[in-house]
Design an enzyme around this catalytic site. Structure first.
Site, PDB file in Angstrom:
ATOM      1  CG  ASP A  19      -2.259   0.943   0.972  1.00 28.54           C
ATOM      2  OD1 ASP A  19      -1.838   1.538   0.620  1.00 28.54           O
ATOM      3  OD2 ASP A  19      -3.204  -0.288   1.785  1.00 28.54           O
ATOM      4  CG  ASP A  22      -4.085   5.821   0.848  1.00 25.97           C
ATOM      5  OD1 ASP A  22      -5.158   5.630   1.546  1.00 25.97           O
ATOM      6  OD2 ASP A  22      -3.876   6.602   2.009  1.00 25.97           O
ATOM      7  CD  GLU A  38      -9.071   4.322  -0.554  1.00 24.52           C
ATOM      8  OE1 GLU A  38      -9.543   4.496  -0.029  1.00 24.52           O
ATOM      9  OE2 GLU A  38      -8.195   5.392  -1.035  1.00 24.52           O
ATOM     10  CG  HIS A  61      -8.626  -0.520   5.046  1.00 18.28           C
ATOM     11  ND1 HIS A  61      -8.424  -0.600   3.391  1.00 18.28           N
ATOM     12  CD2 HIS A  61      -8.050   0.855   5.348  1.00 18.28           C
ATOM     13  CE1 HIS A  61      -8.048   0.335   2.970  1.00 18.28           C
ATOM     14  NE2 HIS A  61      -7.936   1.394   4.099  1.00 18.28           N
ATOM     15  CG  ASP A  62     -11.229   2.756   4.899  1.00 19.19           C
ATOM     16  OD1 ASP A  62     -10.338   2.795   5.628  1.00 19.19           O
ATOM     17  OD2 ASP A  62     -10.684   3.133   3.582  1.00 19.19           O
TER      18      ASP A  62
HETATM   19  C1  GLC Z   1      -7.829   5.404   2.460  1.00 17.37           C
HETATM   20  C2  GLC Z   1      -7.219   4.734   3.319  1.00 17.37           C
HETATM   21  C3  GLC Z   1      -7.792   4.860   4.854  1.00 17.37           C
HETATM   22  C4  GLC Z   1      -7.379   5.867   5.236  1.00 17.37           C
HETATM   23  C5  GLC Z   1      -7.125   7.236   4.335  1.00 17.37           C
HETATM   24  C6  GLC Z   1      -6.515   8.285   4.415  1.00 17.37           C
HETATM   25  O1  GLC Z   1      -9.291   5.978   2.249  1.00 17.37           O
HETATM   26  O2  GLC Z   1      -8.009   3.346   2.308  1.00 17.37           O
HETATM   27  O3  GLC Z   1      -7.773   3.572   5.819  1.00 17.37           O
HETATM   28  O4  GLC Z   1      -7.398   6.486   6.402  1.00 17.37           O
HETATM   29  O5  GLC Z   1      -7.007   6.751   2.549  1.00 17.37           O
HETATM   30  O6  GLC Z   1      -5.001   7.727   4.720  1.00 17.37           O
END
Ligand code: GLC
Length: 556
Positions: free
Chosen positions: A106, A213, A274, A332-333
Site C-alpha cells: 500500500d 492510497d 483507490e 478496511h474502511d
Molecule cells: C484511504 C485509506 C484509509 C485512510 C485514508 C487516509 O482512504 O483506505 O484507511 O484513512 O486513505 O490515508
C-alpha cells in the site's frame, strides 16, 4: 512457480486478498498482528493448500505513530517494528512467491505523518531543504481577534478545515485527512524524485505491485480557489462542497504515467488506485492495462437485485469491453458486506448469515473484473461492535451528529483462526475485540465443514481458475432485477455460463434462456454441486438467497 514465469496479464484473471496486518495473525503475543504471523498463515491463501488467491495486498506496513491505522507513514522505506523487521518482510516475499502468491504494498503518496523527517524539517522554517515539500500557504487574513484565517474553504475528510496553522512558519499547511497527516506538495519536483526512489526500492525488493492510497487527491489546483457549494443539505459536511479544486486535477494523468513508467520496467507489475470519493465513470477513466481502479459504487449498493443490476449496467457502459474493472464488496474502511446485507434484510440468524455470505461470494467471484477479497470475508466474518471507550479510529472518536462517521474499527477485528481463547490470533490481549462468535465461526471450523462459507469460497475460486468465461469473459445482464432475481451471462471462446442470484428470502422461479444447462456451482449445496449429471431447461427454482452458476451444455 517463480516470479519469472508468471503470466504478465495475471492482474486480469487473478484474485487479490487484502490483509490488514495488525488484525491477521499475531506471532509474538503482543495482541497485534505482524509479518511473521502472515508467513505462518500463507498456506491458508495458497493454491495447493488453501483458498488459492494470486496476490496479497498488505495495508501499510511502514513505521507510523498509528494515528490512522498505519496510513500516517513516518518512513516509507522501512518496516514498522510493531509488525516485524525488513528481514521478516523479505522472508514474507520469498515465502509468498514460493507459493505462487504476489505481494502488493500500500503506497501512501498523498501525505506523510507529521513526525516524518521531511515534515519535521519542512515546518522548522521557510527556507530549509524540505520547505516546499508540503502545501504551505499564507493566511487569507486575520479575524477581529487577530486569529489567522485559512487560505480557502477546503475541508478535511476527517472533519473540520483542511488547513492547520503552524506557529513557527506562521503559515497554514494542508491536510486532507488528520492534522497529523500533512499533504505532500506534488508540484515540487524533488517530491517526485524522493517518492519514485521509494517505489524503486520496494520494486527491487521483489514487490509485485502497489495499491495507491487516495491517488486522485495527489494534485490540487495551483490556484487554491475555494470549492463551490455542493449539496446544501447533505448529511456529511464534505458533500456540501463540489470538490473541483482539491482533487482530480487534469495533470494527474501525467503524474500517474511517471509512476507507471517505473513499474512498467517489470513485466506484469501491477497497480490499483483507490478512487477517493468518485464515481464508476471516473474510475473507468483512470483505468489502463496493468493499472486498475477501485471505485466504490458497487459496494455502496444495498442487497437488492435491482440495485446491483443498475450498477452492473453502469459499469458495463463506463468500462466498455476494453477497460477492466475491479470487484470490491468490503475493505478496511467500510462495513463488511455480510453485516450490511443482513442489516438490509433485517434478519440476523446464522442460517441467513451464511446464505447471504455465500450468495455475495458468487457475485464477487463471477462478476466481470478483478476481485478483491478482504480477510475474514471467506468465513463470513461480520462487523464487530466497538464501544466509544475502546474506539481507535480517529474520525470515529470525533463523530457527532454534525459529523457522521462509521467506526472503521468494526471491520478491522482480528481474524479468528481457531476456537481457542484468543481465536488462534494471539496468545495475548487482541488490540481490538474478537468477534463474539469467534469460537464457532473460524477458519479451522469452516475448513472441516463442506457446507461452510469458506467451502463456497474455495469452490468458487477453483471454478474461476478453471473457466475463462469467468476470469476473462464478457458479461451480459439478463434481468434488471425483477422479482429480486439477478441473472447475467458470462461468455468466452464458445463457453456460455449463466449466473443467477436470488436476493429474496423466499423461493423464486426464473425462466431459463433456451438451451440445456448444467449446474456448476450451487451456493446452498456447496459440497455436492460441481459434478452432478443434472440437466436443467425451461425453469429454475431457487430457494431464498440461493445463487447458482450454470454452464450451457452443447446440444448433442
Ligand atoms: C484511504 C485509506 C484509509 C485512510 C485514508 C487516509 O482512504 O483506505 O484507511 O484513512 O486513505 O490515508
Amino acid at each position: 512457480m517463480t516470479a519469472e514465469n508468471w503470466d504478465p496479464e495475471w492482474w486480469r484473471s487473478g484474485v487479490v486478498y487484502q490483509i490488514y496486518p495488525r488484525s491477521f495473525a499475531d506471532s509474538n503475543g503482543d495482541g497485534i498482528g505482524d509479518l511473521p504471523g502472515i508467513i505462518d498463515h500463507l498456506d491458508h491463501l495458497a493454491h495447493e493448500t488453501g483458498l488459492g488467491v494470486d496476490a496479497l495486498w498488505l495495508s501499510p506496513i511502514y513505521p507510523s505513530p498509528g494515528l490512522d491505522g498505519g496510513y500516517d507513514v513516518s518512513d516509507h522505506t522501512a518496516v514498522d517494528p510493531l509488525l516485524g523487521t525488513m528481514a521478516d518482510f523479505e522472508r514474507l516475499v520469498a515465502e509468498a512467491h514460493r507459493r505462487g502468491i504476489r505481494v502488493i504494498l500500500d503506497l501512501v503518496l498523498n501525505h506523510t505523518s507529521d513526525v516524518h523527517a521531511w515534515f519535521v524539517d519542512s515546518r522548522s522554517s521557510r527556507d530549509n531543504p524540505h520547505a516546499n515539500w508540503f502545501i504551505w500557504r499564507d493566511p487569507a487574513g486575520y479575524d477581529d481577534e487577530g486569529r489567522p484565517k485559512p487560505p480557502n474553504n477546503w475541508l478535511s475528510f476527517f472533519g473540520g478545515s483542511a488547513w492547520a496553522w503552524d506557529p513557527t512558519r506562521r503559515q497554514f499547511y494542508l491536510h486532507t485527512f488528520l492534522p497529523q497527516q500533512p499533504d505532500l506538495n506534488w508540484r515540487e519536483p524533488a517530491v517526485h524524485e524522493a517518492q519514485w526512489e521509494v517505489v524503486r526500492g520496494w520494486r527491487d525488493k521483489g514487490v509485485d505491485g502497489f495499491r495507491l492510497d487516495v491517488f486522485n487527491a495527489l494534485l490540487k489546483s495551483s490556484t487554491f480557489e475555494s470549492n463551490p457549494q455542493g449539496r446544501r443539505f447533505a448529511r456529511r459536511p464534505w458533500d456540501r462542497q463540489k470538490h473541483l479544486f482539491d482533487k482530480d486535477q487534469r495533470d494527474l494523468v501525467a503524474l500517474l504515467e511517471e509512476f507507471r513508467a517505473i513499474l512498467d520496467e517489470v513485466p506484469g507489475a501491477f497497480s490499483v488506485g483507490e478512487l477517493f470519493e468518485g464515481t464508476t465513470a471516473q474510475g473507468a477513466a483512470y483505468t489502463r492495462p496493468g493499472h486498475l481502479v477501485f471505485d466504490f459504487d458497487l459496494l455502496a449498493r444495498t442487497w437488492d437485485a435491482r440495485e446491483f443490476a443498475e450498477e452492473i449496467a453502469d459499469r458495463e457502459k463506463e468500462f466498455g469491453p476494453d477497460r477492466w474493472p475491479t470487484v470490491v464488496l468490503s475493505n478496511h474502511d467500510q462495513s463488511r458486506q455480510v453485516s450490511r446485507y443482513l442489516r438490509h434484510l433485517d434478519k440476523h440468524d446464522g442460517d441467513t448469515h451464511d446464505r447471504v455470505a455465500k450468495a455475495a461470494a458468487v457475485l464477487l467471484l463471477t462478476l466481470r473484473g478483478t476481485p478483491f477479497l478482504y480477510y475474514g470475508e471467506e468465513i463470513g466474518l461480520p462487523d464487530v461492535k466497538i464501544g466509544k471507550a475502546e474506539t481507535v479510529d480517529p474520525p470515529a472518536r470525533r463523530a457527532s451528529w454534525t459529523f457522521p462517521w462509521w467506526n472503521r474499527d468494526q471491520c478491522r477485528s482480528p481474524m479468528p483462526w481457531t476456537g481457542a481463547p484468543g481465536a488462534g490470533f494471539t496468545t495475548g490481549r487482541p488490540w481490538l475485540p474478537l468477534a463474539p462468535d469467534a469460537r464457532t465461526r473460524n477458519v479451522a471450523a469452516e475448513a472441516g465443514d463442506p457446507r461452510s462459507v469458506m467451502a463456497a469460497y474455495c469452490g468458487l475460486l477453483a471454478l474461476r481458475r478453471r473457466l475463462r468465461a469467468i476470469s476473462h469473459g464478457s458479461l451480459r445482464l439478463l434481468t434488471m432485477g425483477e422479482h429480486n432475481v439477478l441473472a447475467y451471462e458470462r461468455d468466452a471462446e464458445g463457453q456460455r455460463l449463466l449466473v443467477v442470484v436470488n436476493f429474496a428470502l423466499r423461493q423464486r422461479r426464473w425462466s431459463l434462456p433456451t438451451g440445456t444447462w448444467r449446474p456448476l456451482f450451487d451456493s446452498l449445496a456447496v459440497d455436492a454441486s460441481t459434478d452432478g449429471d443434472a440437466r436443467l431447461s425451461v425453469e429454475l427454482r431457487l430457494n431464498g438467497l440461493q445463487a447458482v452458476v450454470l454452464e450451457e451444455v452443447a446440444p448433442s
